[in-house]
Design a protein around this motif. Structure first.
Motif, PDB file in Angstrom:
ATOM      1  N   ALA A 121       0.815  -1.221   0.000  1.00 39.11           N
ATOM      2  CA  ALA A 121       0.000   0.000   0.000  1.00 39.11           C
ATOM      3  C   ALA A 121       0.846   1.266   0.000  1.00 39.11           C
ATOM      4  CB  ALA A 121      -0.929  -0.002   1.216  1.00 39.11           C
ATOM      5  N   GLN A 122       2.106   1.166   0.448  1.00 40.36           N
ATOM      6  CA  GLN A 122       2.960   2.355   0.535  1.00 40.36           C
ATOM      7  C   GLN A 122       3.120   3.067  -0.799  1.00 40.36           C
ATOM      8  OE1 GLN A 122       7.282   1.821   0.499  1.00 40.36           O
ATOM      9  NE2 GLN A 122       6.939  -0.387   0.463  1.00 40.36           N
ATOM     10  N   PHE A 123       3.086   2.285  -1.905  1.00 37.76           N
ATOM     11  CA  PHE A 123       3.370   2.861  -3.217  1.00 37.76           C
ATOM     12  C   PHE A 123       2.222   3.720  -3.747  1.00 37.76           C
ATOM     13  CE2 PHE A 123       6.101  -1.050  -3.229  1.00 37.76           C
ATOM     14  CZ  PHE A 123       7.283  -0.365  -3.071  1.00 37.76           C
ATOM     15  N   ARG A 124       1.138   3.805  -2.984  1.00 43.44           N
ATOM     16  CA  ARG A 124       0.039   4.665  -3.410  1.00 43.44           C
ATOM     17  C   ARG A 124       0.174   6.086  -2.864  1.00 43.44           C
ATOM     18  NH1 ARG A 124      -3.089  -0.090  -1.648  1.00 43.44           N
ATOM     19  NH2 ARG A 124      -2.832  -1.563  -3.339  1.00 43.44           N
ATOM     20  N   THR A 125       1.219   6.332  -2.088  1.00 42.42           N
ATOM     21  CA  THR A 125       1.467   7.694  -1.614  1.00 42.42           C
ATOM     22  C   THR A 125       2.323   8.420  -2.647  1.00 42.42           C
ATOM     23  OG1 THR A 125       3.463   7.074  -0.389  1.00 42.42           O
ATOM     24  CG2 THR A 125       1.371   6.943   0.786  1.00 42.42           C
ATOM     25  N   LEU A 126       2.054   9.686  -2.836  1.00 46.15           N
ATOM     26  CA  LEU A 126       2.708  10.489  -3.866  1.00 46.15           C
ATOM     27  C   LEU A 126       4.226  10.499  -3.693  1.00 46.15           C
ATOM     28  CD1 LEU A 126       2.167  12.335  -6.292  1.00 46.15           C
ATOM     29  CD2 LEU A 126       2.103  14.262  -4.700  1.00 46.15           C
ATOM     30  N   GLY A 127       4.939  10.169  -4.756  1.00 44.89           N
ATOM     31  CA  GLY A 127       6.390  10.231  -4.751  1.00 44.89           C
ATOM     32  C   GLY A 127       7.076   9.067  -4.060  1.00 44.89           C
ATOM     33  N   ARG A 128       6.305   8.071  -3.618  1.00 43.18           N
ATOM     34  CA  ARG A 128       6.897   6.984  -2.840  1.00 43.18           C
ATOM     35  C   ARG A 128       7.828   6.111  -3.672  1.00 43.18           C
ATOM     36  NH1 ARG A 128       9.694   5.683   1.043  1.00 43.18           N
ATOM     37  NH2 ARG A 128       9.780   3.452   1.423  1.00 43.18           N
ATOM     38  N   LEU A 129       7.518   5.922  -4.969  1.00 40.61           N
ATOM     39  CA  LEU A 129       8.362   5.084  -5.809  1.00 40.61           C
ATOM     40  C   LEU A 129       9.796   5.615  -5.826  1.00 40.61           C
ATOM     41  CD1 LEU A 129       6.510   2.929  -6.969  1.00 40.61           C
ATOM     42  CD2 LEU A 129       6.955   3.838  -9.255  1.00 40.61           C
ATOM     43  N   ALA A 130       9.944   6.899  -6.071  1.00 38.02           N
ATOM     44  CA  ALA A 130      11.278   7.505  -6.151  1.00 38.02           C
ATOM     45  C   ALA A 130      11.997   7.434  -4.815  1.00 38.02           C
ATOM     46  CB  ALA A 130      11.168   8.954  -6.619  1.00 38.02           C
ATOM     47  N   ARG A 131      11.258   7.679  -3.724  1.00 37.09           N
ATOM     48  CA  ARG A 131      11.900   7.636  -2.405  1.00 37.09           C
ATOM     49  C   ARG A 131      12.321   6.216  -2.048  1.00 37.09           C
ATOM     50  NH1 ARG A 131       7.934  11.564  -1.316  1.00 37.09           N
ATOM     51  NH2 ARG A 131       6.522  10.052  -0.385  1.00 37.09           N
ATOM     52  N   SER A 132      11.483   5.239  -2.414  1.00 37.53           N
ATOM     53  CA  SER A 132      11.832   3.842  -2.154  1.00 37.53           C
ATOM     54  C   SER A 132      13.118   3.480  -2.885  1.00 37.53           C
ATOM     55  CB  SER A 132      10.693   2.919  -2.602  1.00 37.53           C
ATOM     56  OG  SER A 132      11.054   1.556  -2.462  1.00 37.53           O
ATOM     57  N   TYR A 133      13.222   3.907  -4.141  1.00 34.29           N
ATOM     58  CA  TYR A 133      14.429   3.605  -4.909  1.00 34.29           C
ATOM     59  C   TYR A 133      15.665   4.252  -4.268  1.00 34.29           C
ATOM     60  CZ  TYR A 133      17.960   3.403  -8.479  1.00 34.29           C
ATOM     61  OH  TYR A 133      19.143   3.174  -9.129  1.00 34.29           O
ATOM     62  N   GLU A 134      15.532   5.487  -3.813  1.00 35.50           N
ATOM     63  CA  GLU A 134      16.662   6.170  -3.171  1.00 35.50           C
ATOM     64  C   GLU A 134      17.095   5.432  -1.905  1.00 35.50           C
ATOM     65  OE1 GLU A 134      15.215  10.078  -2.486  1.00 35.50           O
ATOM     66  OE2 GLU A 134      15.254  10.652  -4.614  1.00 35.50           O
ATOM     67  N   GLU A 135      16.114   4.924  -1.146  1.00 35.51           N
ATOM     68  CA  GLU A 135      16.434   4.172   0.065  1.00 35.51           C
ATOM     69  C   GLU A 135      17.130   2.860  -0.292  1.00 35.51           C
ATOM     70  OE1 GLU A 135      12.552   3.898   1.791  1.00 35.51           O
ATOM     71  OE2 GLU A 135      12.397   6.079   2.001  1.00 35.51           O
ATOM     72  N   HIS A 136      16.647   2.199  -1.341  1.00 35.54           N
ATOM     73  CA  HIS A 136      17.304   0.981  -1.821  1.00 35.54           C
ATOM     74  C   HIS A 136      18.746   1.283  -2.235  1.00 35.54           C
ATOM     75  CE1 HIS A 136      13.562  -1.604  -3.092  1.00 35.54           C
ATOM     76  NE2 HIS A 136      13.565  -1.298  -1.810  1.00 35.54           N
ATOM     77  N   ASP A 137      18.929   2.421  -2.878  1.00 37.26           N
ATOM     78  CA  ASP A 137      20.254   2.769  -3.385  1.00 37.26           C
ATOM     79  C   ASP A 137      21.282   2.841  -2.257  1.00 37.26           C
ATOM     80  OD1 ASP A 137      21.791   3.564  -5.798  1.00 37.26           O
ATOM     81  OD2 ASP A 137      22.106   5.400  -4.652  1.00 37.26           O
ATOM     82  N   ARG A 138      20.864   3.372  -1.125  1.00 38.14           N
ATOM     83  CA  ARG A 138      21.784   3.454   0.014  1.00 38.14           C
ATOM     84  C   ARG A 138      22.123   2.058   0.533  1.00 38.14           C
ATOM     85  NH1 ARG A 138      18.882   8.342   0.847  1.00 38.14           N
ATOM     86  NH2 ARG A 138      17.220   7.369   2.056  1.00 38.14           N
ATOM     87  N   VAL A 139      21.125   1.178   0.530  1.00 41.90           N
ATOM     88  CA  VAL A 139      21.360  -0.203   0.969  1.00 41.90           C
ATOM     89  C   VAL A 139      22.317  -0.910   0.009  1.00 41.90           C
ATOM     90  CG1 VAL A 139      20.298  -2.463   1.364  1.00 41.90           C
ATOM     91  CG2 VAL A 139      19.107  -0.388   2.110  1.00 41.90           C
ATOM     92  N   VAL A 140      22.024  -0.819  -1.282  1.00 42.07           N
ATOM     93  CA  VAL A 140      22.835  -1.510  -2.290  1.00 42.07           C
ATOM     94  C   VAL A 140      24.273  -0.984  -2.287  1.00 42.07           C
ATOM     95  CG1 VAL A 140      23.153  -1.899  -4.772  1.00 42.07           C
ATOM     96  CG2 VAL A 140      20.870  -2.077  -3.757  1.00 42.07           C
ATOM     97  N   THR A 141      24.430   0.322  -2.209  1.00 46.68           N
ATOM     98  CA  THR A 141      25.770   0.915  -2.195  1.00 46.68           C
ATOM     99  C   THR A 141      26.593   0.379  -1.025  1.00 46.68           C
ATOM    100  OG1 THR A 141      25.000   2.942  -3.271  1.00 46.68           O
ATOM    101  CG2 THR A 141      27.069   3.080  -2.043  1.00 46.68           C
ATOM    102  N   ALA A 142      25.978   0.301   0.147  1.00 45.20           N
ATOM    103  CA  ALA A 142      26.689  -0.200   1.334  1.00 45.20           C
ATOM    104  C   ALA A 142      27.045  -1.671   1.177  1.00 45.20           C
ATOM    105  CB  ALA A 142      25.834   0.008   2.579  1.00 45.20           C
ATOM    106  N   ILE A 143      26.125  -2.461   0.634  1.00 45.50           N
ATOM    107  CA  ILE A 143      26.395  -3.894   0.442  1.00 45.50           C
ATOM    108  C   ILE A 143      27.540  -4.098  -0.545  1.00 45.50           C
ATOM    109  CG2 ILE A 143      25.469  -6.028  -0.550  1.00 45.50           C
ATOM    110  CD1 ILE A 143      22.761  -5.291   0.665  1.00 45.50           C
ATOM    111  N   LEU A 144      27.510  -3.383  -1.650  1.00 46.65           N
ATOM    112  CA  LEU A 144      28.522  -3.582  -2.687  1.00 46.65           C
ATOM    113  C   LEU A 144      29.916  -3.162  -2.226  1.00 46.65           C
ATOM    114  CD1 LEU A 144      26.614  -2.572  -5.959  1.00 46.65           C
ATOM    115  CD2 LEU A 144      26.939  -4.837  -4.945  1.00 46.65           C
TER     116      LEU A 144
END
Length: 211
Positions: free
Chosen positions: A159-182
């Motif tokens: 349901a989170q993805f129905r809030t305005l702009g959530r897709l972009a923010r989710s991706y940015e949060e993922h990016d921080r996770v992926v960067t740290a893992i790599l």
């Protein structure tokens, strides 16, 4: 995706969106007709939804649409945040080169879906992103616990993805996770993932306020 899982997500989506109001009886025959399935997947889907708190199971009577309390949901998200943080941290030190490459590829696909505003595609691939992290932790018991908890929270996470702009923010949060893992930063990967899941909780609560 199995028919039971697909049906569970359909019913959960209708509950979260308010199409099935709290207190609505969920008769197996009626549900089967509504979604064009047999009673067997309906029975299994309702059992799974009862575990998430979306459905209230009643012995020898039809189930009802329920709504878990905000306190219970917050408690579930707190546990999810810690489990996924542990997975992400372990990924930073345990993932193989092939697994890291696979994670980077999924992340790149999510970037494309974000640019296109494809909520449906992002939602599906987002599950694969998180499942990849559970496997990459290389701890079977942790993976089992995390998958079980995610199954309970899945309708609210979607349901989170129905809030305005959530897709972009989710991706940015993922990016921080992926960067740290790599780069093999266990502490930062855990911190970034914990923050991500708690932001998912906040996004769901904002969405729920509009219902």
């Amino acid at each position: 995706m199995t028919r039971t899982k697909e049906l569970r997500l359909q019913i959960a989506d209708d509950i979260v969106r308010g199409r099935l109001a709290p207190g609505t009886p969920l008769e197996e025959v009626e549900i089967a007709k509504r979604y064009g399935v047999s009673r067997t997947p309906v029975r299994e889907a309702l059992r799974d939804l009862a575990a998430s708190g979306l459905v209230e199971a009643r012995p020898h009577r039809s189930a009802l649409v329920a709504q878990p309390s905000l306190d219970r949901l917050r408690g579930m998200f707190d546990v999810m945040a810690e489990l996924e943080a542990l997975c992400a941290g372990l990924c930073a030190v345990n993932m193989t080169a092939a697994e890291r490459s696979g994670l980077a590829s999924i992340h790149a696909e999510l970037a494309d879906l974000t640019r296109r505003g494809d909520e449906s595609g992002y939602t599906v691939l987002n599950e694969r992103f998180h499942t990849t992290l559970y496997a990459g932790a290389h701890n079977d018991y942790l993976s089992e616990l995390t998958l079980a908890t995610r199954a309970r929270l899945q309708p609210f996470r979607r349901a989170q993805f129905r809030t305005l702009g959530r897709l972009a923010r989710s991706y940015e949060e993922h990016d921080r996770v992926v960067t740290a893992i790599l780069r093999g930063d266990k502490a930062e990967a855990a911190t970034a993932m914990r923050a991500h899941i708690l932001t998912v909780e906040d996004a769901y609560e904002r969405y729920a306020e509009t219902l």
